[in-house]
Design an enzyme around this catalytic site. Structure first.
Site, PDB file in Angstrom:
ATOM      1  N   LYS A  30       0.681  -1.275   0.136  1.00 49.66           N
ATOM      2  CA  LYS A  30      -0.042   0.055   0.143  1.00 49.66           C
ATOM      3  C   LYS A  30       0.796   1.311   0.051  1.00 49.66           C
ATOM      4  O   LYS A  30       0.589   2.292  -0.817  1.00 49.66           O
ATOM      5  CB  LYS A  30      -1.037   0.023   1.171  1.00 49.66           C
ATOM      6  CG  LYS A  30      -1.861  -1.449   1.333  1.00 49.66           C
ATOM      7  CD  LYS A  30      -3.024  -1.069   0.183  1.00 49.66           C
ATOM      8  CE  LYS A  30      -4.020  -2.056   0.697  1.00 49.66           C
ATOM      9  NZ  LYS A  30      -3.716  -3.584   0.908  1.00 49.66           N
ATOM     10  N   LYS A  57      -8.858   2.070   3.480  1.00 46.77           N
ATOM     11  CA  LYS A  57      -8.499   0.719   3.732  1.00 46.77           C
ATOM     12  C   LYS A  57      -7.281   0.587   4.592  1.00 46.77           C
ATOM     13  O   LYS A  57      -6.710   1.588   4.911  1.00 46.77           O
ATOM     14  CB  LYS A  57      -7.769   0.135   2.382  1.00 46.77           C
ATOM     15  CG  LYS A  57      -6.809   1.185   1.784  1.00 46.77           C
ATOM     16  CD  LYS A  57      -6.356   0.730   0.361  1.00 46.77           C
ATOM     17  CE  LYS A  57      -6.653   1.603  -0.748  1.00 46.77           C
ATOM     18  NZ  LYS A  57      -6.074   1.058  -1.948  1.00 46.77           N
ATOM     19  N   ARG A  64      -4.300  -4.717 -13.346  1.00 50.01           N
ATOM     20  CA  ARG A  64      -2.801  -5.407 -13.015  1.00 50.01           C
ATOM     21  C   ARG A  64      -2.036  -5.150 -14.073  1.00 50.01           C
ATOM     22  O   ARG A  64      -2.121  -5.910 -15.168  1.00 50.01           O
ATOM     23  CB  ARG A  64      -3.268  -6.694 -12.316  1.00 50.01           C
ATOM     24  CG  ARG A  64      -1.943  -7.483 -12.217  1.00 50.01           C
ATOM     25  CD  ARG A  64      -1.145  -6.896 -11.120  1.00 50.01           C
ATOM     26  NE  ARG A  64      -1.653  -6.627  -9.788  1.00 50.01           N
ATOM     27  CZ  ARG A  64      -1.705  -7.661  -8.861  1.00 50.01           C
ATOM     28  NH1 ARG A  64      -1.386  -8.648  -9.234  1.00 50.01           N
ATOM     29  NH2 ARG A  64      -2.484  -7.359  -7.693  1.00 50.01           N
ATOM     30  N   ARG A  92      -9.607  -6.013 -13.610  1.00 48.96           N
ATOM     31  CA  ARG A  92     -10.350  -6.749 -12.814  1.00 48.96           C
ATOM     32  C   ARG A  92     -11.657  -5.970 -12.337  1.00 48.96           C
ATOM     33  O   ARG A  92     -11.566  -4.970 -11.671  1.00 48.96           O
ATOM     34  CB  ARG A  92      -9.777  -7.197 -11.417  1.00 48.96           C
ATOM     35  CG  ARG A  92      -8.774  -8.016 -11.783  1.00 48.96           C
ATOM     36  CD  ARG A  92      -7.381  -8.062 -11.038  1.00 48.96           C
ATOM     37  NE  ARG A  92      -6.973  -6.730 -10.512  1.00 48.96           N
ATOM     38  CZ  ARG A  92      -5.891  -6.521  -9.559  1.00 48.96           C
ATOM     39  NH1 ARG A  92      -5.846  -7.313  -8.853  1.00 48.96           N
ATOM     40  NH2 ARG A  92      -5.649  -5.105  -9.740  1.00 48.96           N
ATOM     41  N   ARG A 144     -15.289  -3.269  -5.175  1.00 49.30           N
ATOM     42  CA  ARG A 144     -13.687  -3.856  -5.407  1.00 49.30           C
ATOM     43  C   ARG A 144     -13.942  -4.846  -6.539  1.00 49.30           C
ATOM     44  O   ARG A 144     -14.485  -5.479  -6.898  1.00 49.30           O
ATOM     45  CB  ARG A 144     -13.592  -4.745  -3.768  1.00 49.30           C
ATOM     46  CG  ARG A 144     -13.653  -3.914  -2.860  1.00 49.30           C
ATOM     47  CD  ARG A 144     -13.619  -4.781  -1.556  1.00 49.30           C
ATOM     48  NE  ARG A 144     -14.781  -5.371  -1.529  1.00 49.30           N
ATOM     49  CZ  ARG A 144     -14.966  -6.757  -0.660  1.00 49.30           C
ATOM     50  NH1 ARG A 144     -13.775  -6.538   0.413  1.00 49.30           N
ATOM     51  NH2 ARG A 144     -15.852  -7.400  -0.646  1.00 49.30           N
ATOM     52  N   ASP A 154      -1.072  -1.983  -9.564  1.00 53.42           N
ATOM     53  CA  ASP A 154      -2.499  -1.905  -9.672  1.00 53.42           C
ATOM     54  C   ASP A 154      -2.844  -0.273 -10.104  1.00 53.42           C
ATOM     55  O   ASP A 154      -2.512   0.602  -9.493  1.00 53.42           O
ATOM     56  CB  ASP A 154      -3.390  -2.140  -8.287  1.00 53.42           C
ATOM     57  CG  ASP A 154      -3.225  -3.593  -7.966  1.00 53.42           C
ATOM     58  OD1 ASP A 154      -2.805  -4.259  -8.981  1.00 53.42           O
ATOM     59  OD2 ASP A 154      -3.563  -4.083  -6.812  1.00 53.42           O
ATOM     60  N   GLU A 207      -1.658   0.598  -5.826  1.00 52.91           N
ATOM     61  CA  GLU A 207      -0.777  -0.129  -5.117  1.00 52.91           C
ATOM     62  C   GLU A 207       0.181  -0.680  -5.994  1.00 52.91           C
ATOM     63  O   GLU A 207       0.213  -0.765  -7.213  1.00 52.91           O
ATOM     64  CB  GLU A 207      -1.644  -1.343  -4.589  1.00 52.91           C
ATOM     65  CG  GLU A 207      -2.793  -1.212  -3.632  1.00 52.91           C
ATOM     66  CD  GLU A 207      -3.232  -2.495  -3.028  1.00 52.91           C
ATOM     67  OE1 GLU A 207      -2.508  -3.599  -3.139  1.00 52.91           O
ATOM     68  OE2 GLU A 207      -4.272  -2.553  -2.319  1.00 52.91           O
ATOM     69  N   ASN A 228       2.537  -4.026  -5.924  1.00 52.45           N
ATOM     70  CA  ASN A 228       2.457  -5.417  -5.415  1.00 52.45           C
ATOM     71  C   ASN A 228       3.789  -6.219  -5.569  1.00 52.45           C
ATOM     72  O   ASN A 228       4.463  -6.285  -7.081  1.00 52.45           O
ATOM     73  CB  ASN A 228       1.277  -6.311  -5.931  1.00 52.45           C
ATOM     74  CG  ASN A 228      -0.119  -5.891  -5.595  1.00 52.45           C
ATOM     75  OD1 ASN A 228      -0.695  -6.172  -4.515  1.00 52.45           O
ATOM     76  ND2 ASN A 228      -0.569  -5.147  -6.577  1.00 52.45           N
TER      77      ASN A 228
END
Length: 316
Positions: A125, A160, A210, A225, A233, A273, A281, A283
């Site tokens: 994050k 979040k 992604r 997504r 979400r 993301d 984000e 990852n």
């Protein structure tokens, strides 16, 4: 090459979508020797080197009974050609300790991907804070009053936890501020825990993309997504629909700026993301999306990744 995967139990793999499985299958096809252990199997003792109680295995053609294991035995990480850290989040204390053991293995000669220090230094994050030019208005705080002020300014926000995964603990609060106080208390534990707040991005309806970076270079297709029904979400874990699509000009701009920086730090595989034009984000623990992108576009992500792994593992 001898490849050791530090991953979750093989018995729990969902082979129809698991990216680590895709890596293993491609490595097996190339004739590499495969070993697997869990992070809890890592061990170090004075006078020796970091070892892992691991098992050698081969990959079969049966997606349900997909691997044949041998008996477990201690493996010295420095004697492997590559060690792949693929344990899923959350990034908790045990994950943190595992990175230190893996870093010790590096000092003993092991090649670990992604590099343990880089894993620690890029919490998924908070890593976006280094690249403010690519993010939406964002606040990181424990202070409920600051969250309320942020909401008053931006009106429609996302809250979040910093240690969530798979969309866990994400809330949206609109202009009416409904339940904002309760949500703040839930996430910050009355000021004991830090949370992240961001301006809501309506482009989420087109998908949370992604973007995979392999050795600093983007895979030419993102996996969008897309939230389903009334869900905000897009995470696949909560029912988001994965749709592969070509990278946009903005996606490529983001990747071209962030990719080389992260690759230079030892992050061979990264998942950005992106919602709309904004990174939400970064990852680095166990980015996924290999199989969905490959199945929908024909671009072999696992092959591209193993190519990069071989270059780095065999480099002097």
């Amino acid at each position: 090459m001898k490849l050791l995967f530090v991953a979750d139990p093989l018995e729990g793999f969902k082979t129809y979508k698991d990216s680590t499985f895709a890596m293993m299958r491609e490595a097996h096809v190339r004739g590499h020797e495969l070993f697997a252990c869990e992070a809890r199997h890592l061990r170090w003792q004075r006078g020796g080197k970091v070892t892992a109680l691991s098992r050698r295995f081969t990959v079969t053609a049966d997606p349900h009974d997909w691997f044949v294991p041998e008996a477990r035995a201690d493996a010295v990480l420095a004697e492997m050609d590559a060690v792949l850290m693929r344990s899923d989040p959350p990034f908790d204390s045990e994950y943190f300790y595992a990175t230190h053991l893996l870093e010790q293995a590096e000092r003993e000669g092991a090649k670990v991907f992604n590099r343990p220090a880089a894993l620690r230094n890029h919490p998924e994050k908070l890593a976006i804070l280094e690249f403010p030019q690519f993010i939406t208005p964002t606040l990181v705080t424990r202070d409920g009053a600051q969250v309320r002020a942020f909401h008053a300014e931006h009106r429609d926000i996302i809250l979040k936890p910093l240690d969530g995964m798979g969309g866990m603990g994400i809330f949206r609060v609109g202009p009416d501020g409904l339940n904002l106080g309760s949500i703040i208390e839930t996430l910050n534990k009355h000021g004991a825990q830090t949370l992240m707040v961001q301006r809501y991005l309506p482009e989420i309806t087109q998908g949370d993309k992604r973007i995979l970076l392999i050795d600093g270079e983007p895979v030419p297709h993102a996996l969008a997504r897309i939230p389903q029904g009334s869900e905000i979400r897009g995470n696949m874990a909560v029912g988001g629909k994965g749709v592969a699509q070509d990278l946009s000009a903005r996606d490529r701009e983001i990747a071209s700026q962030i990719g080389p920086i992260l690759a230079a730090r030892g992050l061979l595989l990264v998942g950005l993301d992106v919602i709309g034009d904004c990174v939400t984000e970064i990852n680095v623990t166990s980015p996924t999306g290999f199989q969905e992108i490959t199945q929908q576009t024909g671009f072999d992500v696992a092959r591209t990744f193993i190519n990069a792994l071989e270059r780095h593992a065999l480099a002097k």
